[in-house]
Design an enzyme around this catalytic site. Structure first.
Site, short mmCIF file in Angstrom:
data_model
loop_
_atom_site.label_atom_id
_atom_site.label_comp_id
_atom_site.label_asym_id
_atom_site.label_seq_id
_atom_site.Cartn_x
_atom_site.Cartn_y
_atom_site.Cartn_z
N ASN A 1 7.42 -8.02 10.77
CA ASN A 1 6.61 -7.21 9.89
C ASN A 1 5.37 -7.09 10.72
OD1 ASN A 1 4.98 -5.78 8.16
ND2 ASN A 1 5.92 -6.70 6.47
N VAL B 1 0.87 -1.23 0.10
CA VAL B 1 -0.18 -0.07 -0.11
C VAL B 1 0.90 1.32 0.17
CG1 VAL B 1 -1.52 1.29 1.47
CG2 VAL B 1 -1.91 -1.29 1.24
N GLU C 1 4.68 -15.97 2.73
CA GLU C 1 5.61 -15.92 3.78
C GLU C 1 5.90 -14.53 4.26
OE1 GLU C 1 7.10 -17.68 1.01
OE2 GLU C 1 7.01 -19.78 1.99
N TYR D 1 -2.68 -9.84 7.84
CA TYR D 1 -2.99 -11.10 7.77
C TYR D 1 -3.77 -12.00 8.81
CZ TYR D 1 0.41 -10.31 3.86
OH TYR D 1 1.11 -9.80 3.00
C1 LIG Z 1 1.13 -4.47 5.40
C2 LIG Z 1 0.40 -3.19 4.52
C3 LIG Z 1 0.14 -3.99 3.08
C4 LIG Z 1 -0.89 -3.01 5.42
O1 LIG Z 1 -1.72 -2.18 4.66
P1 LIG Z 1 -2.75 -1.25 5.00
O2 LIG Z 1 -3.54 -0.52 4.23
O3 LIG Z 1 -1.95 -0.21 5.96
O4 LIG Z 1 -3.58 -1.96 6.04
P2 LIG Z 1 -5.11 -2.03 6.38
O5 LIG Z 1 -5.51 -0.46 6.80
O6 LIG Z 1 -5.96 -2.76 5.48
O7 LIG Z 1 -5.16 -2.75 7.84
C5 LIG Z 1 -6.02 -3.77 8.16
C6 LIG Z 1 -5.53 -4.57 9.35
O8 LIG Z 1 -4.15 -4.86 9.48
C7 LIG Z 1 -3.58 -4.69 10.73
N1 LIG Z 1 -2.38 -3.61 10.71
C8 LIG Z 1 -2.23 -2.83 9.45
N2 LIG Z 1 -1.18 -2.18 9.76
C9 LIG Z 1 -0.86 -2.21 11.07
C10 LIG Z 1 0.22 -1.84 11.83
N3 LIG Z 1 0.94 -0.74 11.39
N4 LIG Z 1 0.37 -2.48 13.23
C11 LIG Z 1 -0.48 -3.39 13.53
N5 LIG Z 1 -1.57 -3.74 12.88
C12 LIG Z 1 -1.50 -3.24 11.48
C13 LIG Z 1 -4.99 -4.21 11.56
O9 LIG Z 1 -5.50 -5.17 12.43
C14 LIG Z 1 -5.61 -3.56 10.59
O10 LIG Z 1 -7.03 -3.37 11.01
P3 LIG Z 1 -7.39 -1.79 11.99
O11 LIG Z 1 -6.86 -0.68 11.01
O12 LIG Z 1 -8.90 -2.03 11.75
O13 LIG Z 1 -6.94 -2.09 13.00
C15 LIG Z 1 1.30 -2.11 4.59
O14 LIG Z 1 1.89 -1.79 5.92
C16 LIG Z 1 2.45 -2.20 3.61
O15 LIG Z 1 2.40 -1.90 2.32
N6 LIG Z 1 3.80 -2.46 4.29
C17 LIG Z 1 4.93 -2.52 3.27
C18 LIG Z 1 4.82 -3.85 2.42
C19 LIG Z 1 4.76 -5.16 3.24
O16 LIG Z 1 5.20 -5.21 4.20
N7 LIG Z 1 3.88 -5.76 2.64
C20 LIG Z 1 3.56 -7.16 3.17
C21 LIG Z 1 4.89 -8.22 2.94
S1 LIG Z 1 4.42 -9.79 3.36
#
Ligand SMILES: CC(C)(COP(=O)(O)OP(=O)(O)OC[C@H]1O[C@@H](n2cnc3c(N)ncnc32)[C@H](O)[C@@H]1OP(=O)(O)O)[C@@H](O)C(=O)NCCC(=O)NCCS
Length: 175
Positions: free
Chosen positions: A135, A98, A130, A142
Protein backbone atom coordinates in the site's frame (compact mmCIF):
# COMPACT_ATOMS: atom_id res chain seq x y z
CA UNK A 1 -4.90 -1.90 9.82
CA UNK A 2 -6.99 -4.83 10.87
CA UNK A 3 -7.26 -8.05 8.95
CA UNK A 4 -10.56 -7.09 7.39
CA UNK A 5 -8.94 -4.32 5.35
CA UNK A 6 -8.04 -6.20 2.24
CA UNK A 7 -8.83 -4.36 -0.89
CA UNK A 8 -9.44 -0.64 -0.67
CA UNK A 9 -11.46 0.16 -3.75
CA UNK A 10 -11.02 2.87 -6.32
CA UNK A 11 -14.71 3.59 -6.41
CA UNK A 12 -15.68 7.07 -7.43
CA UNK A 13 -19.16 6.70 -6.03
CA UNK A 14 -20.59 9.77 -4.40
CA UNK A 15 -20.91 10.35 -0.69
CA UNK A 16 -24.20 11.95 0.29
CA UNK A 17 -24.18 15.29 2.00
CA UNK A 18 -24.87 15.37 5.70
CA UNK A 19 -24.84 17.83 8.53
CA UNK A 20 -21.36 18.03 10.07
CA UNK A 21 -20.61 18.81 13.72
CA UNK A 22 -20.67 22.53 14.57
CA UNK A 23 -16.96 23.27 14.29
CA UNK A 24 -15.99 25.59 11.49
CA UNK A 25 -12.96 26.44 9.39
CA UNK A 26 -12.83 28.17 6.02
CA UNK A 27 -12.90 25.15 3.74
CA UNK A 28 -12.65 21.90 5.62
CA UNK A 29 -14.35 21.13 8.90
CA UNK A 30 -12.86 18.74 11.44
CA UNK A 31 -15.19 17.00 13.86
CA UNK A 32 -15.83 13.97 16.00
CA UNK A 33 -17.45 10.94 14.50
CA UNK A 34 -20.43 9.96 16.60
CA UNK A 35 -23.79 8.26 16.28
CA UNK A 36 -25.16 11.17 14.25
CA UNK A 37 -22.53 10.52 11.58
CA UNK A 38 -23.39 6.85 11.07
CA UNK A 39 -24.92 7.35 7.62
CA UNK A 40 -22.00 9.45 6.41
CA UNK A 41 -19.43 6.96 7.71
CA UNK A 42 -21.22 4.09 6.02
CA UNK A 43 -21.43 6.02 2.76
CA UNK A 44 -17.75 6.99 2.70
CA UNK A 45 -16.73 3.49 3.79
CA UNK A 46 -18.80 2.02 0.96
CA UNK A 47 -17.57 4.49 -1.65
CA UNK A 48 -13.89 4.27 -0.73
CA UNK A 49 -13.41 0.79 0.73
CA UNK A 50 -16.39 -1.19 -0.47
CA UNK A 51 -17.70 -1.59 3.08
CA UNK A 52 -14.80 -2.16 5.45
CA UNK A 53 -17.11 -2.27 8.50
CA UNK A 54 -20.74 -3.35 8.65
CA UNK A 55 -23.42 -1.00 9.97
CA UNK A 56 -23.29 -2.87 13.27
CA UNK A 57 -19.54 -2.49 13.52
CA UNK A 58 -19.79 1.20 12.73
CA UNK A 59 -22.49 1.64 15.35
CA UNK A 60 -20.17 0.09 17.94
CA UNK A 61 -17.23 2.21 16.84
CA UNK A 62 -19.17 5.44 17.03
CA UNK A 63 -20.40 5.10 20.61
CA UNK A 64 -17.34 3.70 22.38
CA UNK A 65 -15.30 6.44 24.11
CA UNK A 66 -12.19 4.24 23.87
CA UNK A 67 -12.55 4.23 20.09
CA UNK A 68 -12.03 7.85 19.05
CA UNK A 69 -12.86 8.78 15.48
CA UNK A 70 -12.51 12.03 13.60
CA UNK A 71 -13.85 13.18 10.25
CA UNK A 72 -13.26 15.97 7.76
CA UNK A 73 -16.18 17.55 5.95
CA UNK A 74 -16.21 19.66 2.82
CA UNK A 75 -19.38 21.36 1.68
CA UNK A 76 -21.36 19.17 4.02
CA UNK A 77 -19.92 15.89 2.78
CA UNK A 78 -17.69 13.62 4.83
CA UNK A 79 -14.47 13.31 2.82
CA UNK A 80 -11.99 11.71 5.22
CA UNK A 81 -12.02 9.78 8.47
CA UNK A 82 -9.62 8.20 10.91
CA UNK A 83 -10.55 5.85 13.75
CA UNK A 84 -8.57 4.13 16.45
CA UNK A 85 -8.78 2.03 19.56
CA UNK A 86 -7.18 3.16 22.80
CA UNK A 87 -5.52 0.22 24.49
CA UNK A 88 -3.88 1.30 27.75
CA UNK A 89 -1.52 4.04 26.52
CA UNK A 90 -1.47 3.06 22.86
CA UNK A 91 -3.61 4.22 19.97
CA UNK A 92 -4.21 1.40 17.50
CA UNK A 93 -5.30 3.00 14.25
CA UNK A 94 -8.11 0.86 12.90
CA UNK A 95 -9.26 2.78 9.82
CA UNK A 96 -7.93 5.68 7.73
CA UNK A 97 -9.63 6.63 4.51
CA UNK A 98 -10.05 9.59 2.17
CA UNK A 99 -12.70 10.00 -0.52
CA UNK A 100 -11.06 8.68 -3.73
CA UNK A 101 -11.88 11.94 -5.51
CA UNK A 102 -10.10 14.04 -2.91
CA UNK A 103 -6.80 12.32 -2.37
CA UNK A 104 -3.36 13.96 -2.47
CA UNK A 105 -4.75 17.15 -1.01
CA UNK A 106 -3.41 16.67 2.49
CA UNK A 107 -6.67 15.35 3.93
CA UNK A 108 -5.24 12.02 5.05
CA UNK A 109 -2.37 13.72 6.81
CA UNK A 110 -4.72 16.20 8.44
CA UNK A 111 -7.22 13.70 9.78
CA UNK A 112 -4.55 11.32 11.11
CA UNK A 113 -2.66 14.18 12.77
CA UNK A 114 -5.90 15.30 14.41
CA UNK A 115 -6.58 11.79 15.68
CA UNK A 116 -3.05 11.44 17.05
CA UNK A 117 -3.46 14.73 18.87
CA UNK A 118 -6.81 13.62 20.24
CA UNK A 119 -5.36 10.31 21.39
CA UNK A 120 -2.49 12.06 23.08
CA UNK A 121 -4.98 14.18 24.96
CA UNK A 122 -6.65 10.98 26.09
CA UNK A 123 -3.38 9.63 27.45
CA UNK A 124 -1.88 7.74 24.54
CA UNK A 125 1.90 7.74 24.36
CA UNK A 126 2.37 5.73 21.16
CA UNK A 127 0.45 4.93 18.02
CA UNK A 128 0.56 1.80 15.93
CA UNK A 129 -1.13 0.16 12.96
CA UNK A 130 -0.74 -2.53 10.36
CA UNK A 131 -0.62 -1.66 6.68
CA UNK A 132 -0.37 -3.87 3.63
CA UNK A 133 3.22 -4.03 2.44
CA UNK A 134 2.17 -2.95 -1.07
CA UNK A 135 0.00 0.00 0.00
CA UNK A 136 2.29 2.70 -1.38
CA UNK A 137 -0.05 5.60 -0.58
CA UNK A 138 -0.61 4.61 3.04
CA UNK A 139 3.06 3.84 3.62
CA UNK A 140 3.88 7.26 2.15
CA UNK A 141 1.37 8.90 4.45
CA UNK A 142 2.55 7.14 7.60
CA UNK A 143 6.18 7.72 6.71
CA UNK A 144 5.45 11.43 6.24
CA UNK A 145 3.85 11.43 9.68
CA UNK A 146 6.89 9.89 11.35
CA UNK A 147 5.79 6.28 11.66
CA UNK A 148 8.51 3.69 11.38
CA UNK A 149 8.25 0.08 10.34
CA UNK A 150 8.87 -2.17 13.33
CA UNK A 151 8.07 -5.57 11.89
CA UNK A 152 6.31 -7.63 9.29
CA UNK A 153 3.41 -10.04 9.68
CA UNK A 154 3.78 -12.53 6.85
CA UNK A 155 0.54 -13.54 5.15
CA UNK A 156 -1.44 -11.32 7.53
CA UNK A 157 -4.18 -10.54 5.03
CA UNK A 158 -6.57 -13.12 3.68
CA UNK A 159 -5.24 -12.63 0.18
CA UNK A 160 -1.76 -13.55 1.37
CA UNK A 161 -0.23 -10.11 1.47
CA UNK A 162 2.12 -9.22 4.30
CA UNK A 163 1.40 -6.43 6.77
CA UNK A 164 4.00 -3.98 7.98
CA UNK A 165 3.71 -2.96 11.62
CA UNK A 166 4.09 0.78 12.09
CA UNK A 167 4.86 2.63 15.31
CA UNK A 168 5.21 6.24 16.31
CA UNK A 169 5.72 7.97 19.63
CA UNK A 170 3.31 10.76 20.47
CA UNK A 171 4.15 14.08 22.05
CA UNK A 172 7.76 15.19 22.19
CA UNK A 173 9.86 12.66 20.37
CA UNK A 174 7.01 11.81 18.05
CA UNK A 175 6.85 12.43 14.33
C1 LIG B 1 -3.76 6.38 2.25
C2 LIG B 1 -4.71 7.57 2.09
C3 LIG B 1 -5.54 7.69 3.37
C4 LIG B 1 -3.89 8.85 1.88
O1 LIG B 1 -4.78 9.95 1.90
P1 LIG B 1 -4.46 11.31 1.11
O2 LIG B 1 -5.40 12.34 1.59
O3 LIG B 1 -4.39 11.06 -0.34
O4 LIG B 1 -2.97 11.62 1.63
P2 LIG B 1 -2.31 13.07 1.77
O5 LIG B 1 -2.72 13.92 0.61
O6 LIG B 1 -2.56 13.60 3.12
O7 LIG B 1 -0.77 12.71 1.59
C5 LIG B 1 0.17 12.92 2.65
C6 LIG B 1 1.48 12.30 2.20
O8 LIG B 1 1.33 10.88 2.09
C7 LIG B 1 2.11 10.41 0.97
N1 LIG B 1 1.22 9.88 -0.06
C8 LIG B 1 -0.13 9.98 -0.13
N2 LIG B 1 -0.59 9.33 -1.21
C9 LIG B 1 0.47 8.81 -1.84
C10 LIG B 1 0.63 8.03 -3.01
N3 LIG B 1 -0.41 7.67 -3.76
N4 LIG B 1 1.88 7.66 -3.34
C11 LIG B 1 2.95 8.00 -2.61
N5 LIG B 1 2.87 8.78 -1.48
C12 LIG B 1 1.64 9.15 -1.12
C13 LIG B 1 2.87 11.61 0.46
O9 LIG B 1 4.09 11.72 1.21
C14 LIG B 1 1.94 12.75 0.84
O10 LIG B 1 2.57 13.99 0.94
P3 LIG B 1 2.70 14.89 -0.42
O11 LIG B 1 1.35 14.93 -1.07
O12 LIG B 1 3.14 16.22 0.12
O13 LIG B 1 3.71 14.20 -1.28
C15 LIG B 1 -5.64 7.37 0.84
O14 LIG B 1 -4.85 7.05 -0.27
C16 LIG B 1 -6.69 6.32 1.02
O15 LIG B 1 -7.78 6.59 1.52
N6 LIG B 1 -6.38 5.07 0.60
C17 LIG B 1 -7.32 3.93 0.71
C18 LIG B 1 -7.50 3.48 2.14
C19 LIG B 1 -6.20 3.06 2.77
O16 LIG B 1 -5.36 2.43 2.15
N7 LIG B 1 -6.04 3.43 4.05
C20 LIG B 1 -4.86 3.11 4.84
C21 LIG B 1 -4.87 1.68 5.23
S1 LIG B 1 -3.60 1.31 6.42
Amino acid sequence: MSEAQLNPLDSTGGVPAQVPPPETSPDTITGDLGEAQLAGCLALDQAALGGFWSAGQWATELVDPRRPGLGLWRQGALVAMACGWLIVDELHLSLVVVDPRQRRQGLGRRVVEALLERAEGLGAKRATLEVAADNVAALGLYGALGFQTAGRRCGYYRDGRDALIQWRNLGRGGG
